[in-house]
Scaffold this motif. Structure first.
Motif, PDB file in Angstrom:
ATOM      1  N   THR A   2       0.896  -1.304  -0.130  1.00 29.42           N
ATOM      2  CA  THR A   2       0.159   0.158  -0.001  1.00 29.42           C
ATOM      3  C   THR A   2       0.737   1.494  -0.286  1.00 29.42           C
ATOM      4  O   THR A   2       2.129   1.215   1.131  1.00 29.42           O
ATOM      5  CB  THR A   2      -0.829  -0.019   1.502  1.00 29.42           C
ATOM      6  OG1 THR A   2      -1.970  -0.981   1.116  1.00 29.42           O
ATOM      7  CG2 THR A   2      -2.023   1.250   1.289  1.00 29.42           C
ATOM      8  N   ALA A   3       0.860   1.775  -0.934  1.00 26.39           N
ATOM      9  CA  ALA A   3       1.239   3.492  -1.273  1.00 26.39           C
ATOM     10  C   ALA A   3       0.523   4.697  -0.999  1.00 26.39           C
ATOM     11  O   ALA A   3      -0.642   4.431  -1.914  1.00 26.39           O
ATOM     12  CB  ALA A   3       2.096   3.615  -2.371  1.00 26.39           C
ATOM     13  N   LYS A   4       0.733   5.237  -0.375  1.00 27.54           N
ATOM     14  CA  LYS A   4      -0.239   6.459  -0.104  1.00 27.54           C
ATOM     15  C   LYS A   4      -0.497   7.613  -0.448  1.00 27.54           C
ATOM     16  O   LYS A   4       0.843   8.428   0.862  1.00 27.54           O
ATOM     17  CB  LYS A   4      -1.930   6.656   1.026  1.00 27.54           C
ATOM     18  CG  LYS A   4      -2.728   7.441   0.968  1.00 27.54           C
ATOM     19  CD  LYS A   4      -3.404   7.511   2.002  1.00 27.54           C
ATOM     20  CE  LYS A   4      -4.316   8.729   1.833  1.00 27.54           C
ATOM     21  NZ  LYS A   4      -5.368   8.671   3.531  1.00 27.54           N
ATOM     22  N   ASP A   5      -0.492   8.926  -1.129  1.00 32.15           N
ATOM     23  CA  ASP A   5       0.712   9.998  -1.455  1.00 32.15           C
ATOM     24  C   ASP A   5       1.795   9.744  -1.502  1.00 32.15           C
ATOM     25  O   ASP A   5       2.737  10.438  -0.929  1.00 32.15           O
ATOM     26  CB  ASP A   5      -0.215  10.949  -0.236  1.00 32.15           C
ATOM     27  CG  ASP A   5      -1.331  10.868  -0.791  1.00 32.15           C
ATOM     28  OD1 ASP A   5      -2.157  11.400  -1.007  1.00 32.15           O
ATOM     29  OD2 ASP A   5      -1.738  11.749   0.732  1.00 32.15           O
ATOM     30  N   ASN A   7       5.209   7.773  -4.738  1.00 37.72           N
ATOM     31  CA  ASN A   7       5.377   7.305  -5.743  1.00 37.72           C
ATOM     32  C   ASN A   7       6.116   5.785  -4.928  1.00 37.72           C
ATOM     33  O   ASN A   7       7.340   6.583  -5.136  1.00 37.72           O
ATOM     34  CB  ASN A   7       6.342   7.897  -6.075  1.00 37.72           C
ATOM     35  CG  ASN A   7       6.856   7.879  -7.636  1.00 37.72           C
ATOM     36  OD1 ASN A   7       6.212   6.852  -8.343  1.00 37.72           O
ATOM     37  ND2 ASN A   7       7.637   8.825  -8.425  1.00 37.72           N
ATOM     38  N   ARG A 130      -2.347  -0.249  -9.570  1.00 40.92           N
ATOM     39  CA  ARG A 130      -3.015   0.960  -9.267  1.00 40.92           C
ATOM     40  C   ARG A 130      -4.460   0.604  -9.421  1.00 40.92           C
ATOM     41  O   ARG A 130      -5.097   0.385 -10.741  1.00 40.92           O
ATOM     42  CB  ARG A 130      -2.756   2.231  -9.329  1.00 40.92           C
ATOM     43  CG  ARG A 130      -2.820   3.011  -8.052  1.00 40.92           C
ATOM     44  CD  ARG A 130      -2.393   4.288  -8.236  1.00 40.92           C
ATOM     45  NE  ARG A 130      -3.018   5.013  -7.486  1.00 40.92           N
ATOM     46  CZ  ARG A 130      -3.316   6.089  -7.207  1.00 40.92           C
ATOM     47  NH1 ARG A 130      -3.929   6.661  -9.134  1.00 40.92           N
ATOM     48  NH2 ARG A 130      -4.218   7.076  -6.453  1.00 40.92           N
TER      49      ARG A 130
END
Length: 145
Positions: A2-5, A7, A130
């Protein structure tokens, strides 16, 4: 993953912009990126100790590690003049598999330099995607008077 905000896999050929599938504008995380993240985690968690050392390190040179395996086995082999025979290659490959987590997990081509053959690892990774499309913006800097 998971990656939020963030890269998680910037493209160095595109000013480190997120990798994007041009068909649907969804983000991509390459299999190479995922393997690097796994390698880095194992290196930190296990402190590079055998049998969890990492063969493919960032900025690392691989040929000396293959030569080291031959040297430890007492093989009179070098990358330029004396080639390894099949038994020496097999023995060096066994040493590399025992020592390096990523060789056992992902496989490796070690047939360069002193030659320790090839290993096909049991784990295969594909690119991740994504679920929400990106809206790519290019911001230009502006100098104010």
């Amino acid at each position: 993953m998971t990656a939020k905000d963030g890269n998680p896999n910037g493209d160095p050929d595109a000013a480190n912009a997120p990798r994007i599938d041009p068909q649907d504008m969804h983000g991509l995380v390459s299999d190479v990126c995922l393997k690097r993240k796994i390698r880095n985690y194992v290196l930190l968690a296990k402190e590079g100790k055998e049998p969890f050392d990492i063969f493919v390190r960032q900025g690392g040179v691989l040929n000396p590690l293959i030569q080291q395996a031959h040297d430890e086995l007492g093989h009179d082999v070098d990358a330029k003049n004396k080639k390894a025979d099949r038994k020496q290659v097999s023995a060096a490959r066994a040493v590399m598999c025992k020592r390096y987590f990523d060789v056992r997990t992902f496989g490796a081509v070690m047939s360069v330099g002193a030659n320790a053959g090839q290993v096909r690892g049991p784990s295969r990774l594909a690119s991740a995607g994504r679920s929400i499309p990106f809206c790519r913006l290019t911001l230009a800097s502006h100098e104010w008077p």
